[in-house]
Design an enzyme around this catalytic site. Structure first.
Site, PDB file in Angstrom:
ATOM      1  N   TYR A 117       0.809  -1.225   0.000  1.00  0.00           N
ATOM      2  CA  TYR A 117       0.000   0.000   0.000  1.00  0.00           C
ATOM      3  C   TYR A 117       0.844   1.278   0.000  1.00  0.00           C
ATOM      4  O   TYR A 117       0.655   2.145   0.846  1.00  0.00           O
ATOM      5  CB  TYR A 117      -0.940   0.018   1.223  1.00  0.00           C
ATOM      6  CG  TYR A 117      -1.634  -1.307   1.483  1.00  0.00           C
ATOM      7  CD1 TYR A 117      -2.629  -1.766   0.619  1.00  0.00           C
ATOM      8  CD2 TYR A 117      -1.278  -2.097   2.568  1.00  0.00           C
ATOM      9  CE1 TYR A 117      -3.249  -2.989   0.852  1.00  0.00           C
ATOM     10  CE2 TYR A 117      -1.894  -3.322   2.797  1.00  0.00           C
ATOM     11  CZ  TYR A 117      -2.883  -3.758   1.932  1.00  0.00           C
ATOM     12  OH  TYR A 117      -3.476  -4.959   2.173  1.00  0.00           O
ATOM     13  N   TYR A 123     -12.494  -7.448   6.812  1.00  0.00           N
ATOM     14  CA  TYR A 123     -11.367  -7.516   5.876  1.00  0.00           C
ATOM     15  C   TYR A 123     -11.088  -8.982   5.547  1.00  0.00           C
ATOM     16  O   TYR A 123     -10.952  -9.807   6.462  1.00  0.00           O
ATOM     17  CB  TYR A 123     -10.105  -6.869   6.459  1.00  0.00           C
ATOM     18  CG  TYR A 123      -8.917  -7.035   5.540  1.00  0.00           C
ATOM     19  CD1 TYR A 123      -8.767  -6.222   4.423  1.00  0.00           C
ATOM     20  CD2 TYR A 123      -7.986  -8.047   5.750  1.00  0.00           C
ATOM     21  CE1 TYR A 123      -7.708  -6.406   3.539  1.00  0.00           C
ATOM     22  CE2 TYR A 123      -6.925  -8.240   4.873  1.00  0.00           C
ATOM     23  CZ  TYR A 123      -6.792  -7.419   3.770  1.00  0.00           C
ATOM     24  OH  TYR A 123      -5.750  -7.609   2.906  1.00  0.00           O
ATOM     25  N   ASP A 173     -13.363 -16.699   8.657  1.00  0.00           N
ATOM     26  CA  ASP A 173     -12.017 -16.314   8.238  1.00  0.00           C
ATOM     27  C   ASP A 173     -11.179 -16.099   9.501  1.00  0.00           C
ATOM     28  O   ASP A 173     -11.250 -15.059  10.137  1.00  0.00           O
ATOM     29  CB  ASP A 173     -12.098 -15.041   7.383  1.00  0.00           C
ATOM     30  CG  ASP A 173     -10.723 -14.523   6.969  1.00  0.00           C
ATOM     31  OD1 ASP A 173      -9.707 -15.043   7.462  1.00  0.00           O
ATOM     32  OD2 ASP A 173     -10.680 -13.581   6.157  1.00  0.00           O
ATOM     33  N   LYS A 189      -1.688 -16.755   7.923  1.00  0.00           N
ATOM     34  CA  LYS A 189      -0.767 -15.999   8.771  1.00  0.00           C
ATOM     35  C   LYS A 189       0.095 -16.822   9.728  1.00  0.00           C
ATOM     36  O   LYS A 189       1.186 -17.227   9.362  1.00  0.00           O
ATOM     37  CB  LYS A 189      -1.547 -14.898   9.484  1.00  0.00           C
ATOM     38  CG  LYS A 189      -2.018 -13.826   8.486  1.00  0.00           C
ATOM     39  CD  LYS A 189      -2.413 -12.531   9.119  1.00  0.00           C
ATOM     40  CE  LYS A 189      -2.478 -11.414   8.104  1.00  0.00           C
ATOM     41  NZ  LYS A 189      -3.807 -10.982   7.707  1.00  0.00           N
TER      42      LYS A 189
HETATM   43  C1  LIG Z   1      -4.341 -10.950   6.354  1.00  0.00           C
HETATM   44  C2  LIG Z   1      -5.740 -11.432   6.189  1.00  0.00           C
HETATM   45  C3  LIG Z   1      -6.172 -11.990   4.968  1.00  0.00           C
HETATM   46  C4  LIG Z   1      -5.295 -12.056   3.740  1.00  0.00           C
HETATM   47  O1  LIG Z   1      -4.174 -12.865   3.915  1.00  0.00           O
HETATM   48  P1  LIG Z   1      -2.899 -12.674   2.950  1.00  0.00           P
HETATM   49  O2  LIG Z   1      -1.969 -13.764   3.357  1.00  0.00           O
HETATM   50  O3  LIG Z   1      -2.377 -11.293   3.224  1.00  0.00           O
HETATM   51  O4  LIG Z   1      -3.382 -12.814   1.546  1.00  0.00           O
HETATM   52  C5  LIG Z   1      -7.472 -12.449   4.905  1.00  0.00           C
HETATM   53  N1  LIG Z   1      -8.303 -12.381   5.970  1.00  0.00           N
HETATM   54  C6  LIG Z   1      -7.918 -11.866   7.147  1.00  0.00           C
HETATM   55  C7  LIG Z   1      -8.873 -11.845   8.297  1.00  0.00           C
HETATM   56  C8  LIG Z   1      -6.622 -11.357   7.296  1.00  0.00           C
HETATM   57  O5  LIG Z   1      -6.255 -10.823   8.470  1.00  0.00           O
END
Ligand SMILES: *Cc1c(COP(=O)(O)O)cnc(C)c1O
Length: 429
Positions: free
Chosen positions: A24, A151, A252, A281
Site C-alpha cells: 500500500y 477484511y 475467516d 498468517k
Molecule cells: C491478512 C488477512 C487476509 C489475507 O491474507 P494474505 O496472506 O495477506 O493474503 C485475509 N483475511 C484476514 C482476516 C486477514 O487478516
C-alpha cells in the site's frame, strides 16, 4: 550483477525506493523503509545497529519470535529432502501430518483440507467451495453476505466481501462483484448482549437467502477493518441464522487462528463450527506464506458429486513441503507449550499498562483481547512521524489510521511488553 554489488553488505535503499513496491505505498513518494539485517527472538536488528522490540508479529504471523531453532531445524531437514514437489498426483508426509493436526485442533466437523499459498487465496478457495456446493445442489445461490468493516484480503473475490466503504477497495468498485453487507456487530465483546444486534442480519437473510451462498466473517475480531472485538453471541446467533436460512458460514480465522484471541480459534468463544474455515498468517509461525481452507464432509462430498465432479482449484505451489514441515514444527511447539498461559499473561499486562493511555486527550478508547492490544485515537496519526518516533523509542509498532495496536509474539518478555506499552503512551501523550 557485479562483484561489487554482491560484496556490498549494505541494503541498497535507493534501489529499493526506486524499483520495489511495498504494501500500500506510492512508487513516486514512498514512505521510508527501515532496512533489517536480521531478527532473533522478539528483536528486529536494523542495519543501523539499532534493535527494535517487535510489537507486530509480522502482521499476526510470528508466534515464537524470529530465528526459532525448532523451525529452522524443520526447514533445514525438509530442504535436504525436497522443498517442493507438485501436488497433482503426488503427496508427502509433511502435508499428511499438517492436515491431521488441523483436522484435530479446529472446531469439530471440519475434516477436509485444501492447502494454498496465502490468506487471500484461502478466502478465494472458501468462496469457490460455497459456490460449487450450491451449484451441485442445483440452487442458484451466488451472492455472499459480509460484515461492514470486515477484511478478507486483497484479491478480487476477497475484496468483494471486504468493507466497501472504509477500504481502498472502492477504487475497483466497477469491477468488483456486488455482495450484501450487514451492519458491523453493534455489541462489543465485553458489553452486555442485546438481542436486537441481530436485526439487520436477520432481515437480510430472511429476504435474500435464496440468492445467498454464504455468510463470511472474521469471528470475534475484525482486524484490518478497525481492530474491533464483538460479542460471541453475535457469532452464535449468526450460526443459527445460517442454519435456519440454508446459508453456509465461512469463518475467516486467518488473523485470529492459533491462540491469538485467547482461544485456539476465535469460533470457540461462541462454541460454534463454521462450514468452511480459512487459516493462514500464523500457520508457519511467520516463516513463509501458506494457508489452508477446511470444510466439512458434507460440503466436500456435495461438491465432488456435482456437475464438475471435482473442486476446481489447484495452485502450482499447493501443499508446499517446506511450508508444511515448518507449519508442523510451529504447531508442535504451540500445542506442547502452555500457550493459554502465555497469551493470558500478555493480555493481563496489556490491559494494565495500556489503560494509562485512556485519559489522554488524543485517545478515544483502549481495548485488549487475548494477545492483542489496541489504542484507538480520535484522529488518524501521521504515519511517517509516528513510525520514526517508535523506532527512536526502540520498538516496532506500525500504526494504521486512528489505530495504534500491538500483537506481540507469545514469547515476548514482561519487560518487552512493558517497553511496547510505554512507547505507545509516549506517542499518545
Ligand atoms: C491478512 C488477512 C487476509 C489475507 O491474507 P494474505 O496472506 O495477506 O493474503 C485475509 N483475511 C484476514 C482476516 C486477514 O487478516
Amino acid at each position: 550483477m557485479s562483484i561489487k554489488s554482491l560484496s556490498n553488505i549494505d541494503i541498497d535503499l535507493n534501489y529499493d525506493k526506486k524499483h520495489i513496491w511495498h504494501p500500500y505505498t506510492s512508487m513516486t513518494s514512498p514512505i521510508p523503509c527501515y532496512p533489517v539485517e536480521s531478527a532473533e527472538g522478539c528483536l528486529i536488528s536494523l542495519q543501523s545497529g539499532e534493535k527494535l522490540i517487535d510489537g507486530m508479529a509480522s502482521w499476526w504471523a510470528c508466534l515464537f519470535g524470529y530465528n526459532v531453532k525448532e523451525l529452522n531445524d524443520a526447514a533445514t531437514e525438509q530442504l535436504s529432502k525436497m522443498s517442493h514437489i507438485m501436488f497433482g498426483g503426488l503427496t508427502h508426509q509433511p502435508a499428511v501430518d499438517l492436515a491431521k493436526t488441523l483436522v484435530d485442533i479446529t472446531p469439530k466437523g471440519l475434516d477436509k483440507v485444501f492447502f494454498s499459498d496465502s490468506g487471500s487465496v484461502a478466502v478465494e478457495v472458501a468462496m469457490k467451495m460455497a459456490l460449487q456446493y450450491w451449484q451441485s445442489l442445483g440452487e442458484n445461490k451466488t451472492k455472499f453476505v459480509a460484515l461492514k468493516k470486515g477484511y478478507h484480503g486483497d484479491t478480487f473475490a476477497a475484496m468483494s466481501v471486504t468493507d466497501p466503504e472504509g477500504s481502498m477497495h472502492e477504487l475497483y468498485q466497477d469491477f468488483v462483484v456486488r455482495n450484501y453487507f450487514t451492519e458491523q456487530p453493534s455489541v462489543r465483546f465485553d458489553q452486555s448482549w442485546q438481542e436486537n444486534a441481530m436485526d439487520d442480519l436477520t432481515t437480510l437473510l430472511a429476504t435474500q437467502h435464496e440468492n445467498i451462498a454464504a455468510l463470511i466473517l472474521e469471528p470475534i475480531v475484525q482486524g484490518a477493518g478497525g481492530m474491533y472485538f464483538y460479542h460471541p453471541n453475535y457469532l452464535k446467533a449468526a450460526r443459527e441464522l445460517c442454519n435456519q436460512y440454508n446459508v453456509l458460514l465461512i469463518a475467516d480465522e486467518i488473523a485470529t487462528g492459533f491462540g491469538r484471541t485467547g482461544k485456539l480459534f476465535a469460533c470457540e468463544h461462541a462454541d460454534i463450527s463454521p462450514d468452511i474455515l480459512c487459516l493462514g498468517k500464523a500457520i508457519t509461525g511467520g516463516y513463509m506464506s501458506f494457508a489452508a481452507t477446511l470444510t466439512t464432509t458434507k460440503v466436500a462430498t456435495t461438491i465432488s458429486e456435482g456437475k464438475a465432479g471435482v473442486f476446481m482449484h489447484g495452485p502450482t505451489f499447493m501443499g508446499n513441503a517446506l511450508a508444511c514441515a515448518v507449519a508442523n514444527a510451529n504447531l508442535c511447539k504451540l500445542l506442547t507449550c502452555d500457550w493459554p498461559q502465555l497469551v493470558n499473561n500478555i493480555s493481563i499486562q496489556l490491559n494494565n499498562e495500556l489503560q494509562k493511555c485512556q485519559p489522554l486527550d488524543k485517545v478515544q478508547s483502549v481495548r485488549v483481547l487475548g494477545a492483542i492490544g489496541v489504542v484507538e485515537l480520535k484522529q488518524a496519526v501521521d504515519m511517517v512521524a509516528v513510525q520514526k518516533q517508535f523506532v527512536e523509542l526502540g520498538v516496532w509498532i506500525r500504526p494504521f489510521g486512528k489505530l495504534i495496536y500491538v500483537m506481540p509474539p507469545y514469547v515476548a518478555s514482561q519487560q518487552q511488553i512493558n517497553c511496547l506499552c510505554e512507547a505507545i503512551y509516549e506517542v499518545c501523550k
